[in-house]
Design an enzyme around this catalytic site. Structure first.
Site, PDB file in Angstrom:
ATOM      1  N   HIS A   9      44.272  55.824  34.012  1.00  0.00           N
ATOM      2  CA  HIS A   9      43.987  55.106  32.756  1.00  0.00           C
ATOM      3  C   HIS A   9      43.386  56.031  31.693  1.00  0.00           C
ATOM      4  O   HIS A   9      43.066  55.569  30.590  1.00  0.00           O
ATOM      5  CB  HIS A   9      43.033  53.942  33.007  1.00  0.00           C
ATOM      6  CG  HIS A   9      43.628  52.841  33.826  1.00  0.00           C
ATOM      7  ND1 HIS A   9      44.795  52.192  33.480  1.00  0.00           N
ATOM      8  CD2 HIS A   9      43.227  52.289  35.010  1.00  0.00           C
ATOM      9  CE1 HIS A   9      45.082  51.286  34.385  1.00  0.00           C
ATOM     10  NE2 HIS A   9      44.150  51.322  35.330  1.00  0.00           N
ATOM     11  N   ASP A  12      50.610  51.970  41.346  1.00  0.00           N
ATOM     12  CA  ASP A  12      49.369  51.198  41.248  1.00  0.00           C
ATOM     13  C   ASP A  12      49.689  49.821  40.660  1.00  0.00           C
ATOM     14  O   ASP A  12      50.620  49.674  39.870  1.00  0.00           O
ATOM     15  CB  ASP A  12      48.388  51.953  40.338  1.00  0.00           C
ATOM     16  CG  ASP A  12      46.978  51.407  40.390  1.00  0.00           C
ATOM     17  OD1 ASP A  12      46.741  50.323  39.829  1.00  0.00           O
ATOM     18  OD2 ASP A  12      46.104  52.074  40.980  1.00  0.00           O
ATOM     19  N   HIS A  53      48.017  48.292  38.505  1.00  0.00           N
ATOM     20  CA  HIS A  53      47.715  48.322  37.075  1.00  0.00           C
ATOM     21  C   HIS A  53      48.647  49.307  36.375  1.00  0.00           C
ATOM     22  O   HIS A  53      48.910  50.390  36.894  1.00  0.00           O
ATOM     23  CB  HIS A  53      46.262  48.747  36.841  1.00  0.00           C
ATOM     24  CG  HIS A  53      45.267  47.843  37.488  1.00  0.00           C
ATOM     25  ND1 HIS A  53      44.876  47.990  38.804  1.00  0.00           N
ATOM     26  CD2 HIS A  53      44.567  46.777  37.005  1.00  0.00           C
ATOM     27  CE1 HIS A  53      43.976  47.056  39.098  1.00  0.00           C
ATOM     28  NE2 HIS A  53      43.780  46.310  38.034  1.00  0.00           N
ATOM     29  N   ASP A  96      46.189  49.086  45.126  1.00  0.00           N
ATOM     30  CA  ASP A  96      45.663  47.769  44.820  1.00  0.00           C
ATOM     31  C   ASP A  96      46.762  46.725  44.655  1.00  0.00           C
ATOM     32  O   ASP A  96      46.496  45.597  44.246  1.00  0.00           O
ATOM     33  CB  ASP A  96      44.762  47.812  43.577  1.00  0.00           C
ATOM     34  CG  ASP A  96      45.333  48.642  42.453  1.00  0.00           C
ATOM     35  OD1 ASP A  96      46.510  49.029  42.538  1.00  0.00           O
ATOM     36  OD2 ASP A  96      44.605  48.902  41.491  1.00  0.00           O
TER      37      ASP A  96
END
Length: 431
Positions: free
Chosen positions: A111, A151, A153, A240
């Site tokens: 990120h 991931d 996200h 995740d």
């Protein structure tokens, strides 16, 4: 007969770094994994070798990032070791010491944007991006790298760093941004004028399980990789998307993750997220290591009889539709009207408001990309934030700038030096 692969494991749990003592991004994420690897006897297997990380140097970080107001204000030794450990993993593969490598470390990084005013999504430095630029320094600017981020996200930071970089293909499979942080990663986000089509987003509905993840991999990711023909494939292995993860809503399993790794055959794997510390991460990482080493992973399963939910037919239909859309966008990327996408020139302007959720910082950014027919184009970016309120300008050269773009950027730097409103003028030339 194919040679049995040797896997290099670079491990760093960052004992002395945490956002808070009970934060989901904490050292136990890796410690339980290490215990499981030890229990399974994998450290004694001749195809799995452990290596130490190192500290990333200032120059290795700053060829990728613009860190404001300074490196010292934003990063810790743990951030340097996580970035340096990722570089070590890459060097092990490039030097032929191992066939594949797994950087099992924290803090995570996907990120982190090119500009860094603080932490967002638990990330400050983008470990994969720093590694890719290191590899291009070693192997040349013509190196073609594919990053496949799995991931849950969206990998918005990695997308930002390579948005206008024709040397990098960035594919992100993630939970639909309408339902999860950071709220981005839609199919229409396809890259900047110098690399249009090489940002590939595959947003998946909540509840997507092994069936949907592997469908996206086999029907979209693998054909795109075969078409683009990268020199190296990097898997940003966020974990995740597991069905037991406390902060996401996906349905992937440890067995599915091992299968994904087996099919993808990445050269380098870098750990990203994953917060089901006891029920998922140790088993996912064991399966991942086994798959990388070409060993049997069929018995890998979650503890205590945990069973993943079965993916519904409605979700399968949504995944099928997304796969068709993304593959069609890839096949038609060269037919796109770039003047319609980015304007007739000479610059494409982009204004953004970026929120650093971990540190509660707001950034305002104004970017101008030179629409150049000969190279990806130089850029000038003006940035301020609630932490660094005085304006900064950064001039960014691409990896292989043409003579015209280099000259224009140098002229712009001279002009900006006379602007009393600017507190810093940063020149970033990665090569």
């Amino acid at each position: 007969m194919a040679q049995e692969p040797v896997v290099g494991l670079v491990f760093f749990p960052a004992f002395d770094w945490a956002i808070s003592p009970d934060h989901p991004e904490r050292q136990e994420r890796l410690l339980y994994t290490r215990d499981q690897i030890q229990e399974e006897g994998l450290f004694d297997h001749p195809r799995i070798r452990e290596f130490r990380p190192r500290l990333a140097e200032d120059r290795e970080i700053l060829r990728t990032h613009v860190v404001l107001p300074s490196l010292e204000r934003n990063i810790t030794e743990s951030h340097r070791i996580a970035a340096g450990g990722t570089i070590v993993a890459a060097d092990l593969v490039v030097d032929g010491t191992v066939d594949r490598a797994f950087a099992l470390l924290r803090p995570p990084g996907h990120h982190a944007n090119r500009f860094v005013h603080g932490a967002r999504g638990f990330c400050v430095l983008n470990n994969e991006a720093i590694m890719v630029d290191h590899l291009r320094h070693r192997l040349g600017a013509d190196l073609r790298v594919a990053i496949v981020d799995t991931d849950a996200h969206h990998a918005d930071g990695t997308q930002d760093v390579f948005y206008n970089d024709p040397g990098v293909l960035h594919i992100s499979l993630h939970q639909d941004g309408r339902t999860l942080y950071p709220g981005t990663g839609f199919t229409f986000e396809r890259g900047g004028p110098g690399a249009f089509g090489q940002t590939v987003n595959i947003p998946l509905p909540p509840g997507t399980g092994d069936e949907g993840m592997l469908m996206a991999l086999e029907e979209v990711v693998l054909p795109i990789l075969e078409d683009w023909r990268p020199d190296l494939v990097i898997n940003a292995a966020g974990q995740d998307n597991h069905f037991s993860d406390p902060i996401t809503n996906m349905g992937f399993s440890a067995q599915g993750y091992a299968k994904l790794t087996d099919l993808l055959q990445p050269d380098i794997v870098v750990l990203e997220g994953g917060y089901s510390i006891e029920s998922a991460l140790p088993y996912i990482n064991v399966g991942l290591l086994l798959a990388l080493a070409g060993l049997d992973y069929s018995q890998v399963e979650e503890p205590g009889g945990l069973r993943r939910p079965i993916q519904s037919r409605a979700i399968t239909t949504q995944v099928e539709e997304t796969c068709r859309e993304v593959l069609q966008l890839w096949k038609t990327r060269e037919q796109a009207d770039l003047k319609s996408e980015f304007g007739p020139g000479p610059f494409y302007e982009r204004r953004r408001q970026i929120y650093y959720d971990t540190d509660n910082i707001y950034e305002s950014q104004q970017e101008y990309i030179r629409l150049c027919p000969s190279c990806p184009g130089w850029r000038v970016v003006y940035t301020t934030s609630t932490r660094n309120q005085e304006p900064v300008a950064a001039l960014l050269l691409p990896w292989q700038p043409c003579a015209s773009c280099r000259g224009e950027a140098e002229e712009q730097r001279e002009k900006l030096q006379g602007d009393k409103r600017l507190t810093q003028i940063i020149w970033q030339e990665p090569a």
